[in-house]
Design an enzyme around this catalytic site. Structure first.
Site, PDB file in Angstrom:
ATOM      1  N   ASP A  17      -4.002   2.865  -5.092  1.00 52.49           N
ATOM      2  CA  ASP A  17      -2.566   2.937  -4.893  1.00 52.49           C
ATOM      3  C   ASP A  17      -2.139   1.665  -3.996  1.00 52.49           C
ATOM      4  OD1 ASP A  17      -4.142   3.638  -2.589  1.00 52.49           O
ATOM      5  OD2 ASP A  17      -2.605   5.047  -1.733  1.00 52.49           O
ATOM      6  N   LYS A  41      -5.798  11.552  11.291  1.00 51.60           N
ATOM      7  CA  LYS A  41      -5.553  10.857   9.999  1.00 51.60           C
ATOM      8  C   LYS A  41      -6.295  11.216   8.788  1.00 51.60           C
ATOM      9  CE  LYS A  41      -5.287   6.315   7.855  1.00 51.60           C
ATOM     10  NZ  LYS A  41      -5.559   4.961   7.729  1.00 51.60           N
ATOM     11  N   ASP A  44       0.688  -1.253   0.049  1.00 48.70           N
ATOM     12  CA  ASP A  44       0.099   0.014  -0.093  1.00 48.70           C
ATOM     13  C   ASP A  44       0.866   1.185  -0.042  1.00 48.70           C
ATOM     14  OD1 ASP A  44      -2.349   1.629   0.065  1.00 48.70           O
ATOM     15  OD2 ASP A  44      -2.990   0.820   1.914  1.00 48.70           O
TER      16      ASP A  44
END
Length: 1173
Positions: A1098, A939, A870
Site C-alpha cells: 500500500d 499502533k 503511504d
C-alpha cells in the site's frame, strides 16, 4: 402384519390432521408474494416427496433463483408442520396438584406464542429469500463461469492422486529426455497392465510415448497406443491426433487415405484441424511435420490463428482497454541495440543456472590466516569433488542394476538428466552455503531438488529448440520498449502475443514443462544429501596437528526438537565452520534467479509463461505441493489486467545508489551498527560457555543455570549469523550490480499481493536495502519536485505525522542546515539523519536534496530518487469505504481535512480519555497507566485488528509494548494489557461502526461455508480467482535410507476444510485482495499516463515530478473501486458458488445449515450514507 397395517392407518390419519392444521395456520399468517412468483407458496400440505420431485425437475428447467425459492417454500412447510405438531400434541396425564390445570394452560399458551413467533421468523426468512430470488435474476453472467466451476475439492483429483499422476508423467518425460525409450515404454505398459495403477493414467500420459514414436516415424507403435487408450476407457485428444499426424508427416510416402482416415476419426471425436494448432504444445519441428501431413490432403490449408482479444469484463478497466487515444505508454531509456545486448547477457546467466559474485567481505585486507584457510578450503573442495563424483557414479550403477517391479518409480532417470559434474557442483554449493547451526533435512533436500529441476528445465528448453525462438521474439519485442523506435499504443503482453502469432512456426514457448510433485523433489534431494553425508570427510588434525589423524565426516545427520516434533537435521562439523568463518571467502555462489535481471522481464502472457527467460517461475506463490490455485487460474478465461499490472511493475528499471552503498559496506566491514540496522560480525557474538555436566564441583542449580546460558548463547550466535549472512548477500548483490541497470520480475501470492521474484535484494526489503535503490530513469524535479523531496524526508523521520503537508514542508525548510550537514559528512558531522525512523533512506534523501539545491536550477535537476506515498492504515481505509463510515473514513484520510489525520493517535487519544474517566472513578489500573498511553502502545493492535487479530492477540501486542517501557511497573503489565485491549477494541467499534459488522459477516460466512465442506473462494473486482488453501492436516511419510520424513500437508483439497483457519483468514485475506486490486488499478493507469510506478503493497513510489499525478490516479481508482457494489457482488458470487445445489431433505441437520448459509450470504451488512468520492 395387522400391527403394521394399523400403524400405517394411524400415520395417514395423523398426516391428514397435520395438513388441515398447517393450512389453517398459513391462512391466519398469509405470506407476501414477490412479483415474479406464480403463487405465494406451494400447497402447505404437499408431502416431502412432491417437494423433492419438484426439486429434481428444477435441475432441468428452473433458474437458480427458482430453486432457492422452492427450497425456501419447503422451509416454511416444515415450519408449519412443526406448529401443527405442537397443536395436536397428546394431552398430558392429569397431575395430582390442584393448580396443575392452570400450569398446563400457561405452558400451552407459551407454546402457542413460541410457535407463532417461529412462524413470524419463517415468514421473514421467506421474504428474504424472495428478495434473493429477485436479486439473482437481475445478475449478469459475467462471472458465472467462475462461480459454477467446481472447487478443487469437488471436481479435481486429491493432492495424493494428483501427485501420483504428476510422478508418472515426470518419470516418463525424464526417461524420454535421457533417451531411455525402452525403460519408458516398459514402464507405461506395466502401469497400464495393473488395474489399480491404470486409473492414474490420463490421455496425456499415453501421448508422451506417442510423441516418441512420432519422432521415429513408427506409425504402427502409435496405433498400438491408440488401442491401449481404448482399453483404458480414454478418448484420444488433440495431442494424440497431433502425434499421429506428425508421424505421417515424417514418413516420405504416407498414403493420403491414412491421413484422411485420421482426420475423419478426429472429426468424429469433435476436434477440428484448427484445434490441433490452438491446443497443442509443440517441440522442435513437430508443428511443421503436422502441417506437412495436412498439406498432403489439404494443400491450401493454413491454420486460422487469432489473438485472444477478449477484454476483461470488469467495468473498472473497460475504458483502460478500449479508450487508448490519450494513453502515453512510457519507453525505456535504452536503444534497441542495448536491450538486445542485455538479453544475451541475461540468457547466458540463466543458462549457467548459478552466478558467482565477489563478497563484500573480500574487500577487507587479507591476513595470513585468511589466505591459509582459503587455500585449505580450495584443496578440500577439489578433493570432495572427486569423492562425490565417484560416489554418485557408483550409486547410479547400483540403481540401474536393481531389479524392482517394473511399475515402481525409481530415481535412476532423474540422476541422468544432468552431467554428473553438475550434480556434484550442486552438492558443493549446498555445503558452502550451510549455516553453522545446520539446516533441516527437509529444507536442504527441497533446495537441492529444486536446483536439479531448474537445470533440467533449462536443458529441456534447449533440447526443444525454444531458446532460439525466444531470442528471435525478444529481439522484435524490444522495438516496443526502446527509446529509438516508433511509439506503440499496445501493452507489452499484447505485443508479445502478436509476435508469437506472427512467428508461429517451430516450437511453442509456453507450457512445455511438467511441474515435478513436491514429494519427488524431496525424495531426489534426500538421495543427494545422503551421498553428501556418507562421503564427505576431512582429516581431524587439519587445524590442530596435535590430534590423532583420522578421517571424520564434515556433515552430521542428527535430530532436534522443533516444538514437540522431532526434526532431522544436517549439521556441519565445527572444524568446517571454523575454516569457513576464518577464510572470509571472496566469492559467493547463488542460483541465477536470486539476481535481478539484466534485461526487461518476459511479459506474463499466461499462467505458465512470464518473468525469467529460461528459469521456471510461478505466477502465483503457493505452499509447496498446493495445486488448487493453479487449477483455478487455468480455468479463468481473462487475467489480462493482472498480467498487465505485473508486467508494468517488472518493467521498471533500477540502479544502485553508490554513495549510500559505499557507506553501508564500510560500516558492515568494521563492526556493524545495531542502531543503524547493520549486523555485526560473528566475532562480536557472545562466547558459548563450556562446562561438563558430570563435573561434581557444580551444584544442580548451577548446572541448570549454565545449560540455560549455553542455550541462550547458541541461540544468539545463530540469530547473529542469519542476520549477518542476510546482510552479506544483499550487500554483495548490490555491489555486483553497482555499475549495472537492472529489473525485478514480479509475481503474486494467492491473495493477489505482488512481490519481486529475487528473494534477497529488492525494494520490498528493509530500510538499508531500499536506501540503496533508485530509479534508472531520471526526471527533472519540476516546480514542486524539491518540495516533495523535503516532505518525503520529513515523513521518513516520523516526526510530523499530524502536521499538514505545508507544515511538513516548513519544517523541512527549517532544518536545511542539518540536511546539508548529513549529506556532506554523514559519519562525522551532526549525524541528524541517524535519529530518523528510516535513517538510511533519510540519508539518501538528504543527499538528493543537497544535490538539487546546489544545482544551477533545481527545477531542471534530474532526479532518480523514488518518493513514497503511504496508505493511512490501509486495511481500515478499505473497511471504512465498504461500510461508508463517516467518522472512520475521516480518521484514515478518506475525507478531506486541513490536517492529515492519524488513526493511531486518534485511538490513543480516545483511550486516554476513557482511562482518565476511569481513573477519576478510582479504578486502580487506570491510575497506574497515567502518562503511559501513547501512539506506539496502541499502533500495532489498531493496525492488525482489521486483519482479524483477536483480543487475546491484541493483549499480547500491548503487553509487549508496555514491557518495552522501562518506567512502567512490570507487575501491572498483565492487568494493564487486559484493560487497554478492551478500550482499544471499544474505541475502534465506535469509530468504525460498519467495520465490525462487515468483519463478522465475512467471518460467519466463511465458518458456514467451510462447515458445509467447501473452502472459501471469491473473485476480486479485477477477475482474479482466489481460494483459501486451509485444510485439515494429513500426514504423509517419505521413506528414505537416511530417515523417514513426516510431511504435514495442510493444503490437500481432498481433506475437509480447516474451519478455524478458513473463518479467521477470510476477512484479512478479502481486504488484502481489495488492497491488491487498488494497487493494480493504480499501476495500470499510471502506466497509461507515462509514469514510473512501483509499489510496496500500500506504499506507492514514483518520481518527485509525478507525485501529484500519481496521487490523483490513486484517489480516482480508490473511488472507482469502492463505487462498485463490492459486498453485493461478493454475496452474489458466494450464493451462486455454494447455494446452487438445493438441499431437499428439510428435516436434516445439513439442510438447516444450508438454510442458515443461504440467508446469511443473502443478508449483506448495511452501510452508512457516506458517498465515495
Amino acid at each position: 402384519m395387522e400391527k403394521l397395517s394399523q400403524e400405517k392407518k394411524n400415520k395417514l390419519k395423523k398426516q391428514q390432521h397435520l395438513e388441515q392444521k398447517m393450512q389453517r395456520i398459513v391462512k391466519e399468517k398469509p405470506l407476501g408474494q414477490s412479483k415474479g412468483s406464480k403463487s405465494s407458496l406451494m400447497a402447505t400440505g404437499t408431502s416431502h416427496k412432491i417437494i423433492s420431485s419438484a426439486a429434481k425437475k428444477s435441475k432441468a428447467d428452473m433458474k437458480l433463483s427458482d430453486k432457492i425459492y422452492a427450497a425456501a417454500s419447503s422451509t416454511t412447510a416444515v415450519a408449519a408442520a412443526t406448529s401443527a405438531k405442537a397443536a395436536v400434541a397428546p394431552k398430558a396425564p392429569k397431575p395430582k396438584q390442584k393448580d396443575s390445570k392452570s400450569k398446563v394452560s400457561d405452558k400451552k399458551a407459551a407454546k402457542r406464542a413460541t410457535t407463532e413467533g417461529k412462524v413470524k421468523v419463517k415468514d421473514e426468512d421467506l421474504a428474504n429469500v424472495a428478495e434473493l430470488k429477485q436479486r439473482l435474476n437481475q445478475q449478469g453472467q459475467d462471472w458465472t463461469s467462475l462461480s459454477t466451476t467446481d472447487s478443487p475439492q469437488d471436481g479435481s483429483k486429491g493432492s495424493l492422486c494428483g501427485d501420483i499422476q504428476l510422478s508418472i508423467r515426470s518419470y516418463l518425460e525424464a526417461c524420454v529426455f535421457v533417451g531411455d525409450i525402452e525403460r519408458s515404454q516398459s514402464f507405461l505398459l506395466s502401469q497400464h497392465r495393473v488395474m489399480s495403477r491404470r486409473k492414474y493414467l490420463t490421455t496425456d500420459v499415453y501421448n508422451i510415448m506417442m510423441r516418441v514414436w512420432a519422432k521415429r516415424g513408427m506409425l504402427n507403435q502409435i496405433g498400438r497406443i491408440f488401442i491401449l487408450l481404448e482399453e483404458a476407457g480414454l478418448k484420444p485428444n488433440a495431442g494424440s491426433y497431433s502425434a499421429a499426424l506428425e508421424c505421417m508427416g515424417r514418413q516420405q510416402n504416407c498414403s493420403p487415405k491414412v491421413i484422411w482416415r485420421c482426420l475423419n476419426k478426429m472429426r468424429e471425436d469433435g476436434l477440428s484441424v484448427d484445434d490441433l494448432f490452438s491446443q497443442c504444445v509443440f517441440r522442435q519441428d513437430e508443428r511443421d511435420m503436422l502441417l506437412r501431413a495436412i498439406h498432403t490432403v489439404k494443400p491450401d490449408y493454413e491454420p486460422s490463428l487469432s489473438l485472444n482479444a477478449s477484454q476483461c469484463s470488469s467495468p473498472l478497466v473497460q475504458d483502460f482497454y478500449t479508450k487508448r487515444e490519450h494513453h502515453t505508454y512510457p519507453k525505456l531509456d535504452f536503444t534497441q541495440e542495448e536491450l538486445q545486448e542485455r538479453f544475451k547477457r541475461q540468457l547466458s546467466v540463466e543458462e549457467a543456472c548459478t552466478v558467482t559474485i565477489d563478497s563484500v567481505e573480500g574487500l577487507k585486507p587479507i591476513t595470513e590466516n585468511m589466505a591459509k584457510m582459503r587455500e585449505m578450503l580450495a584443496e578440500q573442495r577439489a578433493q570432495w569433488h572427486k569423492v562425490l563424483l565417484q560416489a554418485l557414479r557408483e550409486s547410479k550403477m547400483i540403481l540401474a542394476k536393481t531389479n524392482t517391479k517394473a511399475y515402481k518409480l525409481d530415481l535412476y532417470p532423474y540422476l541422468c538428466l544432468l552431467e554428473d559434474k553438475e550434480y556434484v557442483d550442486i552438492m558443493i554449493q549446498s555445503v558452502t552455503n550451510m549455516p553453522p547451526s545446520g539446516e533441516s533435512l527437509k529444507i536442504l533436500a527441497r533446495d537441492v531438488g529444486n536446483r536439479i529441476y531448474t537445470k533440467y528445465c533449462v536443458r529441456q528448453k534447449h533440447q526443444n529448440q525454444t531458446v532460439e525462438k525466444l531470442g528471435s521474439i525478444y529481439d522484435a519485442y524490444t522495438d516496443l520498449l526502446a527509446k529509438d523506435t516508433k511509439v506503440y499504443n499496445v501493452l507489452p503482453r499484447e505485443q508479445w502475443c502478436k509476435l508469437e502469432m506472427e512467428q508461429h512456426s517451430g516450437p511453442t514457448l509456453q507450457g512445455g514443462e511438467t511441474t515435478w510433485p513436491y514429494i519427488l523433489i524431496l525424495e531426489l534431494g534426500t538421495f543427494i544429501v545422503d551421498i553428501m553425508v556418507k562421503n564427505l570427510k576431512i582429516n581431524s588434525d587439519i587445524l590442530n596437528p596435535a590430534y590423532d589423524r583420522k578421517l571424520i565426516p564434515i556433515l552430521y545427520h542428527m535430530y532436534t526438537f522443533r516444538s514437540t516434533r522431532q526434526v532431522g537435521f544436517i549439521k556441519p562439523h565445527p572444524i568446517l565452520t571454523q575454516m569457513q568463518q576464518e577464510a572470509m571467502e571472496t566469492k559467493l555462489t547463488f542460483d541465477s534467479s536470486v539476481m535481478p535481471m539484466l534485461c526487461p522481464p518476459v511479459p506474463w502472457t499466461s499462467v505458465k509463461f512470464g518473468a525469467y527467460l529460461l528459469t521456471p517461475a510461478k505466477l502465483m506463490r503457493t505452499l509447496d505441493g498446493a495445486m488448487q490455485h493453479e487449477e483455478l487460474l487455468e480455468k479463468c478465461e481473462n487475467l489480462h489486467p493482472v498480467f498487465d499490472s505485473l508486467n508494468q511493475l517488472g518493467n521498471c528499471a533500477w540502479r544502485i545508489n553508490k554513495p549510500i552503498l559505499d557507506i553501508i559496506i564500510s560500516i558492515f566491514n568494521e563492526r556493524g551498527s545495531e542502531k543503524l540496522d547493520i549486523p555485526p560480525p560473528l566475532s562480536e557474538a557472545p562466547k558459548i560457555p563450556h562446562f561438563h555436566p558430570q563435573d561434581p564441583t557444580y551444584t544442580a542449580s548451577e548446572k541448570a543455570h549454565m545449560k540455560r546460558e549455553v542455550i541462550n548463547a547458541k541461540k544468539k550466535c545463530s540469530e547473529m549469523h542469519s542476520l549477518r549472512m542476510d546482510a552479506l548477500y544483499k550487500l554483495s548483490i548490490a555491489h555486483r550490480m553497482r555499475d549495472e541497470l537492472f529489473w525485478f520480475p514480479h509475481n503474486m501470492d494467492f491473495r493477489g499481493r505482488t512481490y519481486p521474484c529475487p528473494p534477497y535484494f529488492n525494494h520490498l526489503g528493509s530500510d538499508v536495502t531500499r536506501a540503496m535503490l533508485v530509479f534508472a530513469e531520471g526526471k527533472p524535479l519540476g516546480p514542486k519536485g524539491l518540495d516533495w523531496l523535503k516532505i518525503h524526508l520529513v515523513n521518513l523521520t516520523g516526526l510530523k505525522k499530524r502536521s499538514s503537508l505545508q507544515g511538513r514542508l516548513e519544517y523541512g525548510n527549517s532544518i536545511i542546515e542539518d540536511i546539508l550537514d548529513s549529506a556532506d559528512d554523514p559519519l562525522n558531522g551532526k549525524k541528524w539523519w541517524m535519529e530518523a525512523d528510516e535513517p538510511w533512506q533519510a540519508l539518501a534523501c538528504c543527499m538528493e536534496i543537497a544535490n538539487a539545491v546546489r544545482s544551477p536550477d533545481p527545477t531542471k535537476f534530474i532526479s532518480h530518487f523514488p518518493v513514497h506515498q503511504d496508505g493511512s492504515c490501509n486495511g481500515l481505509q478499505h473497511y471504512a469505504a465498504l461500510g461508508r463510515d463517516v467518522i472512520g473514513a475521516t480518521s484514515v484520510n478518506l475525507v478531506p481535512c486541513e490536517v492529515p489525520q492519524d488513526v493511531y493517535s486518534s485511538v490513543a487519544q480516545q483511550v486516554e480519555e476513557l482511562r482518565a474517566r476511569d481513573a477519576a472513578k478510582g479504578l486502580k489500573i487506570a491510575q497506574v497507566l497515567e502518562g503511559f498511553i501513547s501512539r506506539k502502545v496502541v499502533k500495532q493492535t489498531v493496525m492488525t485488528v482489521v486483519y482479524g487479530v483477536t483480543r487475546y492477540g491484541g493483549r499480547l501486542q500491548i503487553e509487549k509494548r508496555l514491557k518495552e517501557i522501562d518506567e512502567f511497573p512490570k507487575n501491572h503489565v498483565w492487568d494493564a494489557s487486559h484493560y487497554l485491549v478492551r478500550l482499544v477494541f471499544n474505541g475502534l467499534k465506535e469509530m468504525f461502526t460498519g467495520t465490525r459488522e462487515i468483519q463478522d459477516w465475512l467471518t460467519e460466512s466463511a465458518r458456514l461455508i467451510s462447515k458445509s465442506g467447501h473452502t472459501v473462494e471469491w473473485v476480486t473486482p479485477l477477475g482474479l480467482p482466489i481460494i483459501q488453501p486451509y485444510h485439515r492436516t494429513r500426514n504423509q511419510v517419505l521413506k528414505s535410507t537416511m530417515q523417514h520424513i513426516n510431511l504435514q500437508i495442510s493444503h490437500d483439497a481432498k481433506e475437509r476444510p480447516d474451519t478455524v483457519k478458513q473463518k479467521n483468514a477470510f476477512p484479512p485475506n478479502f481486504i488484502h485482495s481489495l488492497d491488491s486490486t487498488h494497487m493494480m488499478l493504480t499501476s495500470l493507469h499510471c502506466y497509461s499516463a507515462g509514469l514510473t510506478f512501483v509499489s510496496v503493497h500500500d506504499c506507492f513510489w514514483t518520481h518527485a515530478l509525478t507525485v501529484d499525478t500519481m496521487n490523483k490516479i490513486c484517489r480516482e481508482q480508490f473511488v472507482a473501486l469502492h463505487s462498485q457494489p463490492i459486498l453485493d457482488e461478493l454475496s452474489n458470487f458466494l450464493l451462486h458458488k455454494y447455494c446452487s445445489t438445493i438441499q431437499t431433505e428439510a428435516r436434516t441437520k445439513k439442510y438447516q445449515e444450508y438454510r442458515r448459509l443461504l440467508l446469511l450470504l443473502g443478508k449483506v451488512p448495511q452501510t452508512g450514507e457516506q458517498e465515495t468520492g
